[in-house]
Design an enzyme around this catalytic site. Structure first.
Site, mmCIF file in Angstrom:
data_model
loop_
_atom_site.group_PDB
_atom_site.id
_atom_site.type_symbol
_atom_site.label_atom_id
_atom_site.label_comp_id
_atom_site.label_asym_id
_atom_site.label_seq_id
_atom_site.Cartn_x
_atom_site.Cartn_y
_atom_site.Cartn_z
ATOM 1 N N CYS A 207 0.869 -1.173 0.000
ATOM 2 C CA CYS A 207 0.000 0.000 0.000
ATOM 3 C C CYS A 207 0.909 1.226 0.000
ATOM 4 O O CYS A 207 2.017 1.168 -0.531
ATOM 5 C CB CYS A 207 -0.969 -0.017 1.174
ATOM 6 S SG CYS A 207 -0.184 0.125 2.787
ATOM 7 N N ALA A 208 0.505 2.326 0.606
ATOM 8 C CA ALA A 208 1.274 3.564 0.508
ATOM 9 C C ALA A 208 2.637 3.459 1.159
ATOM 10 O O ALA A 208 3.622 3.996 0.654
ATOM 11 C CB ALA A 208 0.492 4.712 1.132
#
Length: 540
Positions: free
Chosen positions: A480-481
């Site tokens: 993810c981020a």
């Protein structure tokens, strides 16, 4: 099931990462065309205005093509092999589905309750996607078809066909299967989607009028679900989907930014739906209070080290909205503090909305400047002042609450460890087998001999793979981020969290065989090297 949802949520973040630059650029370009801010310089038809209009036109690329972006981006995170080919197949299958719908509605639109002769947008329920006039199924349709294509790809991409049919295997076979499935789905969509659009429209009215309690509850849920990775399912339907406005809050706010800025009166009266855009406010102000509490409660001899550790992570959170180093620190050390953080974040947005502030706030101060502060400074200065005033007040509340809790229960936050070493994550009670330690040392030497890369991200990838038990222990890879998400076959082979911190990670989240190595903003690059290293080791 939880692992699959986390993997899906992480894959959704791949295209979302592209929104930050375009969002800041777009809001800035719109602000530069506002006569409220720049006077006659920004008048329509001037060279200045025309240049920024061109810049704005380019900035809309991401937001005008979000469905296609997710259709291409989702397979990159979910495909088990040949993700680039899966992305290509996903785009072809998705556009085939939309063309089927267009053909069906052009012939039988009236039977399905759709006036296909209407212009796209408005209440027509139609949208132009990739040059095709079709039903506006927004991200729901894009994610459904992309998910279907990934399933077909994972199952049939390697299917061996007879020699004389060899030209139809691989990606071609995936697209062929998708063609016939989406033909059926197109008829089903034309039948069921118009009534669903009516229900969505009604739900939007309910959510938009849910008041301060609805906004506060939404923000609380978005924060409290961060450890599970399911928070994507809370905010993305609001920001980029149809939860409160058609097309998503972020594109809607951008499209109407000058009109909103030019209006007078309370922002809550002008655009009540944007209250759900306040969920990012805590990202700016919570780290101030939390970081100050960490420093104030550190042992005197560790205070300088703690300050040096907290300052960069606090600035990253405040300026860019990346708050995970803070949130996971007290999540590991004291889950009750994380729950308090979620409550305070909800109360912060609740308070602002109650005082009449309703706006789409960017992920950090950098995006806030162009999203909110500059455009609203002329006619809605009170809202900007409330944003800072209430936000800083909650920074003080965060400080006192966290300082009280840390000292009351002697929580070993950074600078309070018995070892005297300041660090952002407490050592979790995970045991590493002695045999694994020896194996890790042997593997490390072997990998270092093989590796010729001096790229620090490549080195991180090699060490992380070693700590996760080697290539044969890896069953799935995603990100993810800021986190590298990995599933392993045998969790007992995974090294202690300290091992990962020694090699550049901020920490490790372990939920059975599903693990998250908290890498930081370099995670896409680390993942690329990680996948290559897994491939290389399996070949060797």
């Amino acid at each position: 099931m939880m692992e699959k949802l986390q993997r899906f949520g992480g894959a959704m973040f791949t295209p979302v990462l592209l929104f930050a630059f375009n969002g800041i650029l777009l809001s800035f370009a719109i602000a530069m065309q506002s006569e409220l801010i720049l006077g006659t310089l920004a008048s329509e038809g001037t060279f200045w205005s025309n240049i920024w209009f061109v810049v704005e036109s380019g900035g809309w690329t991401i937001f005008n093509n979000m469905e296609i972006l997710f259709v291409i981006g989702l397979p990159i995170g979910l495909a088990k092999k040949a993700s680039a080919r899966a992305a290509l197949a996903s785009f072809v299958v998705y556009m085939t589905w939309n063309n089927f719908i267009a053909g069906i509605l052009s012939v039988w639109g009236n039977q399905f309750g759709v006036d296909y002769s209407q212009a796209v947008g408005g209440i027509s329920g139609l949208k132009e996607i990739g040059g095709v006039k079709t039903l506006d199924t927004n991200l729901i349709g894009a994610l459904a078809i992309a998910g279907l294509t990934v399933w077909i790809h994972n199952r049939y991409f390697d299917k061996k066909l007879p020699e004389w049919l060899g030209v139809f295997q691989g990606t071609s076979l995936v697209v062929i299967i998708g063609f016939f499935i989406t033909l059926i789905l197109a008829f089903i969509t034309a039948w069921i989607w118009p009534p669903i659009q009516d229900l969505i429209s009604q739900a939007q009215g309910v959510m938009a009028n849910s008041g301060s309690i609805g906004v506060g509850l939404y923000v609380f849920l978005e924060r409290i679900l961060i450890p599970t990775g399911l928070h994507h399912f809370i905010y993305q339907p609001f920001e980029y989907g149809p939860a409160v406005v058609e097309g998503g809050l972020v594109p809607y706010w951008m499209a109407n930014l000058n009109e909103i800025a030019s209006s007078t009166g309370s922002l809550r009266e002008i655009i009540p739906e944007a209250g759900f855009g306040l969920h990012n406010v805590s990202k700016v102000f919570a780290p101030i209070g939390i970081g100050a509490a960490f420093i104030a409660t550190a042992k005197p001899e560790n205070r300088k080290k703690t300050f040096a550790l907290v300052l960069p992570t606090a600035l990253t959170a405040i300026m860019a909205g990346i708050t995970e180093p803070f949130e996971f620190t007290f999540l590991f050390l004291a889950p009750q503090l994380f729950a308090v953080h979620a409550v305070l974040a909800g109360l912060l947005s609740f308070t602002l909305y109650s005082l009449g502030v309703s706006a789409v706030i960017g992920g950090g101060l950098l995006s806030n400047i162009s999203y909110f502060i500059i455009p609203m400074a002329s006619n809605h200065l009170s809202a900007v002042l409330l944003f800072f005033g209430v936000g800083l007040l909650f920074s003080v509340i965060y400080f006192f609450v966290f300082r009280f809790a840390i000292t009351k229960w002697d929580i070993k936050t950074p600078g309070r460890e018995t070892s005297g070493e300041a660090k952002m994550f407490k050592k979790a009670d995970y045991r590493e087998k002695k045999a694994q330690e020896k194996n890790s040392n042997d593997n490390r030497s072997s990998h270092n001999e093989k590796s010729t890369s001096i790229d620090p991200n490549a080195e991180k990838a090699i060490q992380f793979l070693e700590g996760l038990g080697g290539a044969n222990n890896i069953t799935a890879i995603n990100n993810c981020a800021t986190r590298l998400r990995v599933s392993v076959a045998d969790e007992s082979l995974v090294a202690d969290p300290d091992f990962f911190k020694q090699h550049g990670a901020h920490g490790l989240v372990k939920k059975g065989t599903a693990l998250q190595v908290i890498v930081g903003l370099d995670v896409p690059q680390v993942r690329d090297y990680f996948e290559k290293e897994v491939e290389n080791q399996k070949i060797d």
